[in-house]
Design a protein around this motif. Sequence first.
Motif, PDB file in Angstrom:
ATOM      1  N   SER A 178      -0.866  -1.959  -4.816  1.00  0.00           N
ATOM      2  CA  SER A 178      -1.602  -3.266  -4.146  1.00  0.00           C
ATOM      3  C   SER A 178      -2.220  -3.482  -6.021  1.00  0.00           C
ATOM      4  N   ALA A 215       1.037   4.429   4.008  1.00  0.00           N
ATOM      5  CA  ALA A 215      -0.059   3.672   4.453  1.00  0.00           C
ATOM      6  C   ALA A 215       0.000   3.607   5.549  1.00  0.00           C
ATOM      7  N   HIS A 258       1.420   3.008  -4.306  1.00  0.00           N
ATOM      8  CA  HIS A 258       1.180   2.062  -4.132  1.00  0.00           C
ATOM      9  C   HIS A 258       1.336   1.315  -5.091  1.00  0.00           C
ATOM     10  N   ASP A 263       1.038  -1.018  -0.069  1.00  0.00           N
ATOM     11  CA  ASP A 263       0.444  -0.012  -0.172  1.00  0.00           C
ATOM     12  C   ASP A 263       0.982   1.272  -0.396  1.00  0.00           C
ATOM     13  N   ASN A 308      -2.077  -5.273   5.161  1.00  0.00           N
ATOM     14  CA  ASN A 308      -2.793  -4.383   4.044  1.00  0.00           C
ATOM     15  C   ASN A 308      -4.263  -4.294   4.815  1.00  0.00           C
TER      16      ASN A 308
END
Length: 226
Positions: free
Chosen positions: A38, A13, A36, A9, A89
């Motif tokens: 993801s 994050a 990021h 992330d 996460n």
Amino acid sequence: MTLILTNDDGIDAPGIQALIQAVDGYKVIIAAPKDHQSGCGHQVTTTNAIALHKRSENTYAIAGTPADCTRIAISHICKDVKYVLSGINAGGNLGVDAYISGTVAAVREAAMHGIPGIAISHYRKGKLDYNWDAATRWTKKVLGELFTHPLEAGSFWNVNLPHLLPDAPEPEIVFCQPCVKPLPINFRIEGNNFYYVGDYSKRDRTPDSDIDVCFSGNIAITQLTV
């Protein structure tokens, strides 16, 4: 014991901040993606430069994927690593998600090099807010269990924390098998464009698998292999 902390992330994050709190008292090195990442899976960078920015004595923002972060961390930042931890996460990484997840890929990469790893994710119900304080508390409990639990060579842990309402009982830790049922394949089609609209919360699942355990309000732990 030195721990490498990473995620998918991004280094700023809230999930990785919750993980840092969960390992308070350990020697840690944070080597996480600058941006990021993801859903990038086990992608690695081999044809472009990977920029590394040292933010502090033990914190590195890396312009690469989670697997890149693990590779650089264990080969050039700290060669005496006892564990690689990835997370926490924002969203579940259950069942077949492990093949898509950058969070999981970071510890899979570690396992390939003989270093034990733990991926930690926080399932989210709908659009409810994450409870990062609870995630930190549960992660401390999980790590206390897993740090003393032997791992087979070439394997790693995948942990999924549930999303509970404030008045729900504390979750139990459940060791279980990963579900192998596919994610829902549902699309909204507009002309030649396909927009994924699968409902994660309604995905099919095998009883007592990690999806079933986590969706039922408990902490699901599976042992995966490279």
